[in-house]
Design a protein around this motif. Sequence first.
Motif, PDB file in Angstrom:
ATOM      1  N   ARG A   1       0.863  -1.184   0.000  1.00 54.25           N
ATOM      2  CA  ARG A   1       0.000   0.000   0.000  1.00 54.25           C
ATOM      3  C   ARG A   1       0.896   1.229   0.000  1.00 54.25           C
ATOM      4  O   ARG A   1       1.992   1.214   0.569  1.00 54.25           O
ATOM      5  CB  ARG A   1      -0.917  -0.006   1.227  1.00 54.25           C
ATOM      6  CG  ARG A   1      -1.863   1.191   1.281  1.00 54.25           C
ATOM      7  CD  ARG A   1      -2.939   0.997   2.332  1.00 54.25           C
ATOM      8  NE  ARG A   1      -2.380   0.742   3.648  1.00 54.25           N
ATOM      9  CZ  ARG A   1      -3.066   0.160   4.629  1.00 54.25           C
ATOM     10  NH1 ARG A   1      -4.318  -0.240   4.437  1.00 54.25           N
ATOM     11  NH2 ARG A   1      -2.499  -0.030   5.807  1.00 54.25           N
TER      12      ARG A   1
ATOM     13  N   ARG B   1     -11.611  -0.312   2.866  1.00 51.06           N
ATOM     14  CA  ARG B   1     -12.009   0.040   4.243  1.00 51.06           C
ATOM     15  C   ARG B   1     -13.171  -0.821   4.721  1.00 51.06           C
ATOM     16  O   ARG B   1     -13.214  -1.230   5.885  1.00 51.06           O
ATOM     17  CB  ARG B   1     -12.369   1.526   4.320  1.00 51.06           C
ATOM     18  CG  ARG B   1     -11.168   2.454   4.334  1.00 51.06           C
ATOM     19  CD  ARG B   1     -11.577   3.866   4.701  1.00 51.06           C
ATOM     20  NE  ARG B   1     -12.440   4.453   3.678  1.00 51.06           N
ATOM     21  CZ  ARG B   1     -11.993   5.168   2.643  1.00 51.06           C
ATOM     22  NH1 ARG B   1     -10.682   5.371   2.487  1.00 51.06           N
ATOM     23  NH2 ARG B   1     -12.828   5.688   1.755  1.00 51.06           N
TER      24      ARG B   1
ATOM     25  N   GLY C   1      -5.999  -0.406  -1.177  1.00 47.78           N
ATOM     26  CA  GLY C   1      -6.578   0.826  -0.652  1.00 47.78           C
ATOM     27  C   GLY C   1      -5.700   2.055  -0.718  1.00 47.78           C
ATOM     28  O   GLY C   1      -5.879   2.985   0.089  1.00 47.78           O
ATOM     29  N   SER C   2      -4.774   2.129  -1.652  1.00 50.40           N
ATOM     30  CA  SER C   2      -3.921   3.317  -1.767  1.00 50.40           C
ATOM     31  C   SER C   2      -4.722   4.487  -2.329  1.00 50.40           C
ATOM     32  O   SER C   2      -5.402   4.351  -3.355  1.00 50.40           O
ATOM     33  CB  SER C   2      -2.725   3.047  -2.674  1.00 50.40           C
ATOM     34  OG  SER C   2      -1.881   2.056  -2.131  1.00 50.40           O
ATOM     35  N   ASP C   3      -4.615   5.648  -1.680  1.00 52.02           N
ATOM     36  CA  ASP C   3      -5.253   6.848  -2.227  1.00 52.02           C
ATOM     37  C   ASP C   3      -4.594   7.258  -3.541  1.00 52.02           C
ATOM     38  O   ASP C   3      -5.270   7.650  -4.490  1.00 52.02           O
ATOM     39  CB  ASP C   3      -5.181   7.992  -1.206  1.00 52.02           C
ATOM     40  CG  ASP C   3      -6.037   7.724   0.021  1.00 52.02           C
ATOM     41  OD1 ASP C   3      -7.170   7.223  -0.150  1.00 52.02           O
ATOM     42  OD2 ASP C   3      -5.588   8.009   1.140  1.00 52.02           O
TER      43      ASP C   3
ATOM     44  N   PRO D   1      -9.837   2.443  -2.195  1.00 50.37           N
ATOM     45  CA  PRO D   1      -9.899   2.713  -0.743  1.00 50.37           C
ATOM     46  C   PRO D   1     -11.256   2.445  -0.117  1.00 50.37           C
ATOM     47  O   PRO D   1     -11.331   1.896   0.981  1.00 50.37           O
ATOM     48  CB  PRO D   1      -9.521   4.192  -0.657  1.00 50.37           C
ATOM     49  CG  PRO D   1      -8.725   4.457  -1.887  1.00 50.37           C
ATOM     50  CD  PRO D   1      -9.292   3.573  -2.945  1.00 50.37           C
TER      51      PRO D   1
ATOM     52  N   ASP E   1       1.711   3.874   1.660  1.00 51.49           N
ATOM     53  CA  ASP E   1       1.547   4.570   2.937  1.00 51.49           C
ATOM     54  C   ASP E   1       2.866   4.733   3.692  1.00 51.49           C
ATOM     55  O   ASP E   1       2.872   5.134   4.840  1.00 51.49           O
ATOM     56  CB  ASP E   1       0.545   3.822   3.825  1.00 51.49           C
ATOM     57  CG  ASP E   1       0.993   2.400   4.156  1.00 51.49           C
ATOM     58  OD1 ASP E   1       2.066   1.979   3.673  1.00 51.49           O
ATOM     59  OD2 ASP E   1       0.267   1.718   4.899  1.00 51.49           O
TER      60      ASP E   1
END
Length: 408
Positions: free
Chosen positions: A35, A105, A75-77, A101, A37
């Motif tokens: 991911r 979630r 879920g990476s923006d 994402p 983040d």
Amino acid sequence: MPANDPQVSLSVETSGVLDMTPSRTPALSLILCSRNDQYMGNSRWRLQTTLNYVAQRVHELDREEDVEVLVADWGSDIPLREVVELSPAAARMVSFILIPPGIARDLQQDSPFPEVLALNAAARRAGGEYIGRIDQDTLVGKRFLQYFFDLYEGRRQLDVPLTSALLFANVRMVPYRLSVRCPSFWTIDKYINCFWRFLKIQFTSRITFYRYSVGIWLLHRDLWNACGGYDERMIYMNDMEVNMIERLMKNHKVVNLGKLVDYDFYHLEHYHPLAPRRSSTYRMVNPWSPFAQPDICHPNGPDWGLVQYPFETLPCSPDRNKDETATLRQSPLEWLFFILLMVSAGIQIASDKLIKSVRMGNVVWRRRTATAWETVRCEPLVRWPRLLISLWVRKKHDQRQERQKYLQ
């Protein structure tokens, strides 16, 4: 080529036109999850180093058509495919499965990163005959790849048929003091070439090898399908491979692949050597008891791997591709930096080991002193030598018994 030839793949585009293109089933799909983040400091660098490293090894063996790499981007923006820098060789064989994402979630519940869901999604969409799970920061070496193709093409044999073997390898550790500096690909490549034999292997003889850190977990795609991959209830950390292995062990044999390839997998360490061994995000671990003795081989439903979702599988963004020659340059200045880095990292590694030894020694001697004092404190002074000798003899006997137990 006739329409019913197995080498032709048919896909229906949105326009309704059949797209007939020749395809070749890869022998090996490597799957991993990540991911965008910056998990534990430099995760994007670790990921792109992993992808470029395996691509370079595959390229050297001229096996680019036989290997694919799938990254489940959970879920990476900002998608990973837009931020990692890949060599042309990596760009040709790496694809990214995008789990948006919002969906991520909802699926992960209270887990910050459900690896079982992400890896199953990649396994379900993998095209290779064999599927191997690696970590996003594990470098895959050439010895393993050559050994795998020797097995695949019949030049080597295992004690069991390859199609039914459960292949697990432990991993060697690239020291934190090196990986935390995010060195160039050339530096990492030369470091592995020079020092791989001296890198610590992440397991001990006291516990079954597959209960330790995974270098690769590799098996035929039919076995993934037969057991439904990872148990999708295990959305936290740890024991997910153990659970999957022990479900399959009822009918198949586990092979210590690490021994066969001299542990040709290298983890880019991201835990500080002097800090407590725990995740920087304090992630929960899977409760072992509900999954300790799985009663069925396939615990997931027919939609395992999130096949009900039309996730996109895309290549790396073209503007993130790097010049391949830049990853392998060998200028005198590069060699000088390499030597200085090895000296600097080596001094820190030696210092870390000394500090850990002192800490451990203090703990051990405090414990031994407390045990000895409890043994003699209520006894006359003249009996102390005999009591302490008896205590030492009993401890040595217990240690021998314990060693024999683990060797049986």
